[in-house]
Design an enzyme around this catalytic site. Structure first.
Site, PDB file in Angstrom:
ATOM      1  N   GLY A  12       0.964  -1.423  -0.153  1.00  0.00           N
ATOM      2  CA  GLY A  12       0.019   0.090  -0.141  1.00  0.00           C
ATOM      3  C   GLY A  12       0.861   1.174   0.704  1.00  0.00           C
ATOM      4  N   ARG A  73       1.428  -4.718  -5.652  1.00  0.00           N
ATOM      5  CA  ARG A  73       1.080  -5.897  -4.526  1.00  0.00           C
ATOM      6  C   ARG A  73       1.166  -7.547  -5.040  1.00  0.00           C
ATOM      7  NH1 ARG A  73      -0.295  -4.266   0.659  1.00  0.00           N
ATOM      8  NH2 ARG A  73      -2.166  -2.749   0.785  1.00  0.00           N
ATOM      9  N   ASP A 104       4.611  -4.420   5.851  1.00  0.00           N
ATOM     10  CA  ASP A 104       4.844  -5.797   6.790  1.00  0.00           C
ATOM     11  C   ASP A 104       5.242  -7.403   5.537  1.00  0.00           C
ATOM     12  OD1 ASP A 104       5.168  -7.594   9.012  1.00  0.00           O
ATOM     13  OD2 ASP A 104       2.931  -8.524   8.363  1.00  0.00           O
ATOM     14  N   THR A 127       4.817   2.564   5.627  1.00  0.00           N
ATOM     15  CA  THR A 127       2.680   2.108   6.141  1.00  0.00           C
ATOM     16  C   THR A 127       2.278   2.925   6.564  1.00  0.00           C
ATOM     17  OG1 THR A 127       1.371   0.943   6.443  1.00  0.00           O
ATOM     18  CG2 THR A 127       4.173   0.657   7.306  1.00  0.00           C
ATOM     19  N   ASP A 129      -0.231   2.617   8.654  1.00  0.00           N
ATOM     20  CA  ASP A 129      -0.907   1.379   9.597  1.00  0.00           C
ATOM     21  C   ASP A 129       0.237   1.584  10.593  1.00  0.00           C
ATOM     22  OD1 ASP A 129      -2.575   0.173   7.787  1.00  0.00           O
ATOM     23  OD2 ASP A 129      -1.159  -1.502   7.909  1.00  0.00           O
ATOM     24  N   ASP A 131       2.579  -0.020  11.896  1.00  0.00           N
ATOM     25  CA  ASP A 131       2.128  -1.624  12.634  1.00  0.00           C
ATOM     26  C   ASP A 131       3.651  -1.958  12.880  1.00  0.00           C
ATOM     27  OD1 ASP A 131       2.560  -1.750   9.825  1.00  0.00           O
ATOM     28  OD2 ASP A 131       1.392  -3.315   9.936  1.00  0.00           O
ATOM     29  N   ARG A 173      -4.890  -2.200   8.860  1.00  0.00           N
ATOM     30  CA  ARG A 173      -5.274  -3.636   8.996  1.00  0.00           C
ATOM     31  C   ARG A 173      -5.509  -4.938  10.455  1.00  0.00           C
ATOM     32  NH1 ARG A 173      -3.387  -7.015   4.373  1.00  0.00           N
ATOM     33  NH2 ARG A 173      -2.826  -4.482   3.291  1.00  0.00           N
TER      34      ARG A 173
HETATM   35  O1  F6P Z   1      -1.295  -1.473   4.314  1.00  0.00           O
HETATM   36  C1  F6P Z   1      -1.944   0.113   4.277  1.00  0.00           C
HETATM   37  C2  F6P Z   1      -3.722  -0.491   3.702  1.00  0.00           C
HETATM   38  O2  F6P Z   1      -3.892   0.994   3.339  1.00  0.00           O
HETATM   39  C3  F6P Z   1      -4.547  -1.284   4.613  1.00  0.00           C
HETATM   40  O3  F6P Z   1      -4.628  -0.095   6.108  1.00  0.00           O
HETATM   41  C4  F6P Z   1      -5.335  -2.219   4.451  1.00  0.00           C
HETATM   42  O4  F6P Z   1      -5.916  -2.770   5.134  1.00  0.00           O
HETATM   43  C5  F6P Z   1      -4.770  -1.607   2.796  1.00  0.00           C
HETATM   44  O5  F6P Z   1      -3.570  -1.417   2.769  1.00  0.00           O
HETATM   45  C6  F6P Z   1      -5.787  -1.888   1.619  1.00  0.00           C
HETATM   46  O6  F6P Z   1      -5.010  -2.283   1.007  1.00  0.00           O
HETATM   47  P1  F6P Z   1      -5.339  -2.359  -0.360  1.00  0.00           P
HETATM   48  O7  F6P Z   1      -5.364  -0.995  -0.755  1.00  0.00           O
HETATM   49  O8  F6P Z   1      -4.691  -3.032  -1.746  1.00  0.00           O
HETATM   50  O9  F6P Z   1      -7.215  -2.924  -0.542  1.00  0.00           O
END
Ligand code: F6P
Length: 324
Positions: A12, A73, A104, A127, A129, A131, A173
């Site tokens: 992300g 991803r 992560d 990130t 998050d 985390d 997340r």
């Molecule tokens: O890790 C960052 C994040 O924005 C999380 O908070 C969320 O769960 C996820 O990515 C969403 O991912 P995507 O943009 O692939 O839907």
């Protein structure tokens, strides 16, 4: 000896990633290294999407959200076969080491790759998050927190005017840092986070007592994965227990990942980018650059990935005390 470094952003996107790419590029050039940007994260590494960056390539990007070298991803990189293809790019491009900016998943992939092919990898935590264990902050978290707080302020106006209960779904997340701290900053009545369960009691305690004390509206922040069904499911719980309340659900979604990075995130990204290049020059490998008490630190990637970062108990207490 390291002569050429590759830099990529993965997972992300987060505000401040561009500032980190800029810092890595310019610090690398200052050290006499060639810097190659890899587009679309590990996907670009597999597909060979590589471009040598000059100082000019990263001009005018420190204030821009997202990532100019794109992100993805990449499921293929989870497999040994995908990583083998990525290594072929590394050999073809004569890349001696990688700096990977992400969270992560990015570090997990980077660590596996480093172990299989003996390529030094340095992680920069990017990130929203926040985390990752071993760093007080990740690039993008501060900006995202401000964005969420701004949204809460706006929702407060309409919630108060219509005397409604607003359920606001926040990203993160598996972690509740964004939700808890945005709830404190936004003066919210309830924060529902994965680290602290018991939804029904919390909602009843905060909303019920808030109403009894004649608050005319409430804002409940719900971390996206704290409750199955998210904010909408919590709205149903409230409506069932209190049919007299009118509820509305707002899912903030990817708004939380956009926007120009805060000064804090730009500075953090700049410091971490420079430190990542220095770490490689110093012979470090398979570590994450972190920040602890405003000092740059190096943390083994294995710890950053596997150890669990806890929310601050005093923050949780503050939230509970201040919401009554
Ligand atoms: O890790 C960052 C994040 O924005 C999380 O908070 C969320 O769960 C996820 O990515 C969403 O991912 P995507 O943009 O692939 O839907």
């Amino acid at each position: 000896m390291i002569k050429t470094i590759g830099v990529l952003t993965s997972g992300g996107d987060a505000p401040g990633m561009n500032a980190a790419v800029r810092a890595v590029t310019r610090a690398g050039i200052a050290q006499g290294l060639e810097v190659k940007a890899i587009y679309r994260g590990y996907k670009g590494l597999i597909d060979g999407e590589v471009k040598t960056f000059t100082s000019q390539d990263v001009s005018g990007i420190i204030q821009r959200g997202g990532t100019i070298i794109k992100s993805a991803r990449c499921m293929e990189f989870h497999e040994p076969e995908g990583r083998k293809k990525a290594y072929e790019t590394i050999q073809r491009e004569h890349i001696d080491a990688l700096i990977v900016i992400g969270g992560d998943g990015t570090f997990t992939g980077g660590r596996a790759f480093a172990q299989e092919f003996d390529v030094p990898v340095i992680g920069i935590p990017g990130t929203i998050d926040n985390d990752l264990w071993g760093t007080d902050a990740t690039i993008g978290y501060d900006t995202s927190l401000s964005t969420i707080t701004e949204c809460i302020d706006k929702l407060r106006d309409t919630a108060t005017s219509h005397e409604r209960v607003f359920l606001v779904e926040v990203m993160g997340r598996d972690a509740g840092f964004l939700t808890l701290n945005a709830a404190i900053a936004g003066g919210c009545e309830v924060a529902i986070i994965p680290e602290r369960a018991a939804v029904e009691e919390k909602v009843e305690e905060a909303i019920g007592s808030g109403r009894r004390k004649s608050k005319n509206s409430s804002i409940v922040l719900v971390q996206e994965h704290a409750v199955e069904g998210g904010a909408a499911a919590v709205a149903k719980i409230i409506e069932k227990a209190h049919p007299e309340y009118s509820t509305r659900v707002t899912v903030l979604g990817h708004l939380q990942r956009g926007g120009s990075p805060s000064a804090y995130d730009r500075i953090l990204a700049s410091r971490m980018g420079v430190a990542a290049v220095q770490a490689l020059v110093d012979g470090q490998r398979n570590v994450m650059v972190g920040i602890q008490n405003d000092d740059i630190v190096l943390v083994p990637l294995s710890k950053a990935i596997h150890q669990k970062k806890d929310i601050k108990e005093d923050s949780w207490q503050a939230m509970s005390v201040l919401s009554i």
